[in-house]
Scaffold this motif. Structure first.
Motif, PDB file in Angstrom:
ATOM      1  N   ILE A   1      81.628  64.305  75.878  1.00  0.00           N
ATOM      2  CA  ILE A   1      83.080  64.492  75.847  1.00  0.00           C
ATOM      3  C   ILE A   1      83.625  63.997  77.179  1.00  0.00           C
ATOM      4  O   ILE A   1      83.076  64.356  78.232  1.00  0.00           O
ATOM      5  CB  ILE A   1      83.428  65.987  75.660  1.00  0.00           C
ATOM      6  N   PRO A   2      84.681  63.172  77.147  1.00  0.00           N
ATOM      7  CA  PRO A   2      85.202  62.641  78.408  1.00  0.00           C
ATOM      8  C   PRO A   2      85.563  63.770  79.380  1.00  0.00           C
ATOM      9  O   PRO A   2      86.167  64.777  78.979  1.00  0.00           O
ATOM     10  CB  PRO A   2      86.459  61.863  77.983  1.00  0.00           C
ATOM     11  N   ASN A   3      85.167  63.611  80.621  1.00  0.00           N
ATOM     12  CA  ASN A   3      85.495  64.539  81.713  1.00  0.00           C
ATOM     13  C   ASN A   3      84.866  65.927  81.595  1.00  0.00           C
ATOM     14  O   ASN A   3      85.300  66.866  82.254  1.00  0.00           O
ATOM     15  CB  ASN A   3      87.021  64.707  81.862  1.00  0.00           C
ATOM     16  N   VAL A   4      83.874  66.070  80.712  1.00  0.00           N
ATOM     17  CA  VAL A   4      83.214  67.379  80.552  1.00  0.00           C
ATOM     18  C   VAL A   4      81.714  67.183  80.729  1.00  0.00           C
ATOM     19  O   VAL A   4      81.134  66.275  80.144  1.00  0.00           O
ATOM     20  CB  VAL A   4      83.497  67.978  79.149  1.00  0.00           C
ATOM     21  N   LYS A   5      81.094  68.066  81.546  1.00  0.00           N
ATOM     22  CA  LYS A   5      79.629  68.019  81.689  1.00  0.00           C
ATOM     23  C   LYS A   5      79.035  68.966  80.653  1.00  0.00           C
ATOM     24  O   LYS A   5      79.472  70.116  80.542  1.00  0.00           O
ATOM     25  CB  LYS A   5      79.231  68.452  83.100  1.00  0.00           C
ATOM     26  N   SER A   6      78.057  68.463  79.922  1.00  0.00           N
ATOM     27  CA  SER A   6      77.521  69.238  78.801  1.00  0.00           C
ATOM     28  C   SER A   6      76.072  69.644  79.070  1.00  0.00           C
ATOM     29  O   SER A   6      75.254  68.822  79.473  1.00  0.00           O
ATOM     30  CB  SER A   6      77.620  68.363  77.544  1.00  0.00           C
ATOM     31  N   TYR A   7      75.774  70.921  78.859  1.00  0.00           N
ATOM     32  CA  TYR A   7      74.422  71.466  79.080  1.00  0.00           C
ATOM     33  C   TYR A   7      73.951  72.150  77.803  1.00  0.00           C
ATOM     34  O   TYR A   7      74.750  72.480  76.924  1.00  0.00           O
ATOM     35  CB  TYR A   7      74.430  72.452  80.254  1.00  0.00           C
ATOM     36  N   VAL A   8      72.634  72.392  77.776  1.00  0.00           N
ATOM     37  CA  VAL A   8      72.033  72.920  76.552  1.00  0.00           C
ATOM     38  C   VAL A   8      71.388  74.272  76.820  1.00  0.00           C
ATOM     39  O   VAL A   8      70.871  74.525  77.900  1.00  0.00           O
ATOM     40  CB  VAL A   8      70.973  71.922  76.018  1.00  0.00           C
ATOM     41  N   TRP A   9      71.482  75.160  75.824  1.00  0.00           N
ATOM     42  CA  TRP A   9      70.700  76.406  75.864  1.00  0.00           C
ATOM     43  C   TRP A   9      70.011  76.600  74.524  1.00  0.00           C
ATOM     44  O   TRP A   9      70.408  75.983  73.529  1.00  0.00           O
ATOM     45  CB  TRP A   9      71.556  77.618  76.252  1.00  0.00           C
ATOM     46  N   ASN A  10      68.943  77.387  74.561  1.00  0.00           N
ATOM     47  CA  ASN A  10      68.285  77.778  73.324  1.00  0.00           C
ATOM     48  C   ASN A  10      68.213  79.302  73.349  1.00  0.00           C
ATOM     49  O   ASN A  10      67.425  79.885  74.112  1.00  0.00           O
ATOM     50  CB  ASN A  10      66.885  77.134  73.246  1.00  0.00           C
ATOM     51  N   ILE A  11      69.060  79.892  72.552  1.00  0.00           N
ATOM     52  CA  ILE A  11      69.224  81.343  72.650  1.00  0.00           C
ATOM     53  C   ILE A  11      67.960  82.071  72.179  1.00  0.00           C
ATOM     54  O   ILE A  11      67.508  83.023  72.818  1.00  0.00           O
ATOM     55  CB  ILE A  11      70.471  81.769  71.843  1.00  0.00           C
ATOM     56  N   GLU A  12      67.369  81.579  71.104  1.00  0.00           N
ATOM     57  CA  GLU A  12      66.149  82.232  70.589  1.00  0.00           C
ATOM     58  C   GLU A  12      65.025  82.208  71.615  1.00  0.00           C
ATOM     59  O   GLU A  12      64.304  83.183  71.792  1.00  0.00           O
ATOM     60  CB  GLU A  12      65.683  81.541  69.310  1.00  0.00           C
ATOM     61  N   GLN A  13      64.918  81.060  72.306  1.00  0.00           N
ATOM     62  CA  GLN A  13      63.848  80.950  73.302  1.00  0.00           C
ATOM     63  C   GLN A  13      64.271  81.474  74.673  1.00  0.00           C
ATOM     64  O   GLN A  13      63.471  81.513  75.604  1.00  0.00           O
ATOM     65  CB  GLN A  13      63.405  79.488  73.429  1.00  0.00           C
ATOM     66  N   GLY A  14      65.534  81.870  74.795  1.00  0.00           N
ATOM     67  CA  GLY A  14      66.022  82.418  76.072  1.00  0.00           C
ATOM     68  C   GLY A  14      66.035  81.392  77.197  1.00  0.00           C
ATOM     69  O   GLY A  14      65.765  81.720  78.350  1.00  0.00           O
ATOM     70  N   ILE A  15      66.375  80.155  76.867  1.00  0.00           N
ATOM     71  CA  ILE A  15      66.374  79.088  77.883  1.00  0.00           C
ATOM     72  C   ILE A  15      67.782  78.507  78.028  1.00  0.00           C
ATOM     73  O   ILE A  15      68.450  78.255  77.026  1.00  0.00           O
ATOM     74  CB  ILE A  15      65.420  77.927  77.476  1.00  0.00           C
ATOM     75  N   MET A  16      68.175  78.304  79.286  1.00  0.00           N
ATOM     76  CA  MET A  16      69.469  77.645  79.547  1.00  0.00           C
ATOM     77  C   MET A  16      69.307  76.741  80.755  1.00  0.00           C
ATOM     78  O   MET A  16      68.695  77.146  81.746  1.00  0.00           O
ATOM     79  CB  MET A  16      70.510  78.728  79.825  1.00  0.00           C
ATOM     80  N   GLU A  17      69.843  75.536  80.687  1.00  0.00           N
ATOM     81  CA  GLU A  17      69.750  74.653  81.848  1.00  0.00           C
ATOM     82  C   GLU A  17      70.497  75.306  83.017  1.00  0.00           C
ATOM     83  O   GLU A  17      71.723  75.530  82.917  1.00  0.00           O
ATOM     84  CB  GLU A  17      70.391  73.290  81.527  1.00  0.00           C
ATOM     85  N   PRO A  18      69.802  75.624  84.116  1.00  0.00           N
ATOM     86  CA  PRO A  18      70.453  76.381  85.199  1.00  0.00           C
ATOM     87  C   PRO A  18      71.588  75.616  85.858  1.00  0.00           C
ATOM     88  O   PRO A  18      72.519  76.226  86.391  1.00  0.00           O
ATOM     89  CB  PRO A  18      69.316  76.668  86.186  1.00  0.00           C
ATOM     90  N   GLU A  19      71.545  74.255  85.774  1.00  0.00           N
ATOM     91  CA  GLU A  19      72.634  73.451  86.389  1.00  0.00           C
ATOM     92  C   GLU A  19      73.980  73.776  85.754  1.00  0.00           C
ATOM     93  O   GLU A  19      75.024  73.522  86.342  1.00  0.00           O
ATOM     94  CB  GLU A  19      72.373  71.941  86.211  1.00  0.00           C
ATOM     95  N   ALA A  20      73.947  74.339  84.558  1.00  0.00           N
ATOM     96  CA  ALA A  20      75.201  74.698  83.879  1.00  0.00           C
ATOM     97  C   ALA A  20      76.040  75.644  84.745  1.00  0.00           C
ATOM     98  O   ALA A  20      77.261  75.631  84.704  1.00  0.00           O
ATOM     99  CB  ALA A  20      74.904  75.345  82.527  1.00  0.00           C
ATOM    100  N   LEU A  21      75.342  76.465  85.559  1.00  0.00           N
ATOM    101  CA  LEU A  21      76.066  77.483  86.350  1.00  0.00           C
ATOM    102  C   LEU A  21      76.540  76.974  87.708  1.00  0.00           C
ATOM    103  O   LEU A  21      77.348  77.643  88.366  1.00  0.00           O
ATOM    104  CB  LEU A  21      75.152  78.691  86.580  1.00  0.00           C
ATOM    105  N   ALA A  22      76.071  75.779  88.111  1.00  0.00           N
ATOM    106  CA  ALA A  22      76.392  75.299  89.457  1.00  0.00           C
ATOM    107  C   ALA A  22      77.900  75.138  89.648  1.00  0.00           C
ATOM    108  O   ALA A  22      78.574  74.537  88.809  1.00  0.00           O
ATOM    109  CB  ALA A  22      75.681  73.972  89.713  1.00  0.00           C
TER     110      ALA A  22
END
Ligand SMILES: NC(=O)c1ccc[n+]([C@@H]2O[C@H](COP(=O)([O-])OP(=O)(O)OC[C@H]3O[C@@H](n4cnc5c(N)ncnc54)[C@H](OP(=O)(O)O)[C@@H]3O)[C@@H](O)[C@H]2O)c1
Length: 302
Positions: A41-62
């Motif tokens: 999406i223009p001007n938006v940084k996109s990160y991924v999480w997997n809720i079942e596996q309890g994983i989230m890209e930590p850069e999402a919080l930077a």
């Protein structure tokens, strides 16, 4: 260059997420998304999480100052099988717990989380009494989901402010309940759904987005607020208003409740039952709704 305030949105591909992303970008915020898939999406940084596996890209919080938490499997689509009910619950509670853990385990600068909940918290009520934030929770499935969802948010990270919006039926021309209500009226005529007496505590999507921005900008605001327009209406009143706005007839009897229950199962409560919810608390706190009456909202949406 001036540092922009960064907002991370979960469930951003959805109805509210799309609208709030546009508004925040227009207002000059830096916007990040975290969701099940990476999106472009223009001007938006996109990160991924997997809720079942309890994983989230930590850069999402930077650099994030605010989180707008909207993720949740749709309650309006697909029959409520046991599997679907599990998904409706775990997508909300699991995603909140995942956010909590990510915030505990990573350095961050998050000041506030603004989370969706729903007036489904109050459950199916036999009487149309006006409910406020102090009213007891209901006992049905959606009430249990909302209780667990809200509890999971307040469980950890006490130093971060939290705002919970118990959303009413969000009216938007781009999705949710409104296009489904409008279509048969456009084609034929308006009819009540079931008895038509059930109260619809609705809210215009622009007011939802404005209230989210207001929670970001209002540093003191925290706690739980109903987010519903000041004037809830009965289903019949809403359908009459739609008929009038679309210049179509209103026929005062529609599909009987029993037929809807057979067709939809437990999920039929969404359309056959309603609760009258007061938004006095948020109005007292200073939020002004742009769309106060159903007539104004429909006029804007059709
Ligand atoms: N619209 C309403 O009338 C209304 C009323 C009351 C409460 N709410 C609540 O407000 C929130 C946002 O509403 P909305 O209308 O924007 O919802 P929506 O259009 O259904 O979008 C919800 C988003 O949640 C994510 N999601 C969907 N299934 C998921 C799953 N199984 N696990 C994890 N994430 C999942 C998706 O984002 P990604 O694809 O980016 O992961 C999706 O776009 C929801 O939690 C909803 O329950 C809405």
């Amino acid at each position: 260059m001036e540092n922009k305030t960064t907002v991370l949105i979960t469930g951003a591909s959805g109805l509210i997420g799309t609208a709030i992303t546009e508004l925040l970008l227009r207002k000059g915020y830096e916007v990040k998304h975290v969701g099940r898939t990476r999106r472009t999406i223009p001007n938006v940084k996109s990160y991924v999480w997997n809720i079942e596996q309890g994983i989230m890209e930590p850069e999402a919080l930077a650099d994030v100052s605010y989180i707008v938490h909207l993720a949740g499997a749709s309650v309006g689509e697909g029959r409520w099988t046991e599997h679907r009910k599990k998904e409706i619950l775990s997508s909300r509670v699991g995603s909140t717990l995942l956010l909590n853990r990510a915030l505990e385990e990573n350095p961050h600068s998050v000041k506030k989380i603004i989370s969706a909940s729903a007036i489904g918290y109050y459950g199916v009520r036999p009487q149309n009494t006006l409910l406020n934030e102090e009213s007891p929770a209901g006992k049905d499935f959606m009430a249990q989901v909302c209780i667990a969802w809200e509890e999971s948010l307040f469980k950890d990270n006490a130093s971060i402010q939290k705002v919970v919006y118990r959303l009413g039926v969000v009216l938007s021309k781009y999705g949710g309940a409104f296009p489904k209500l409008v279509l048969p009226v456009k084609l034929l005529a308006a009819t009540p759904v079931g008895s038509g007496k059930q109260i619809i505590s609705w809210v215009h999507i622009d007011d939802v987005c404005n209230a989210i921005c207001w929670a970001i900008e209002n540093t003191k605001l925290q706690g739980i607020y109903n987010l519903t327009a000041p004037h809830p209406v009965s289903n019949a009143e809403m359908m009459k208003a739609l008929a009038k706005a679309l210049n179509k007839p209103y026929i005062p009897f529609g599909p009987p409740a029993l037929a809807i229950k057979v067709a939809m199962g437990e999920q039929a409560d969404i359309v056959l039952e309603g609760v009258a919810v007061s938004s006095e608390k948020i109005q007292h706190a200073g939020f002004e709704f742009r769309f106060k009456t159903i007539k104004e909202a429909i006029q804007d949406l059709i």
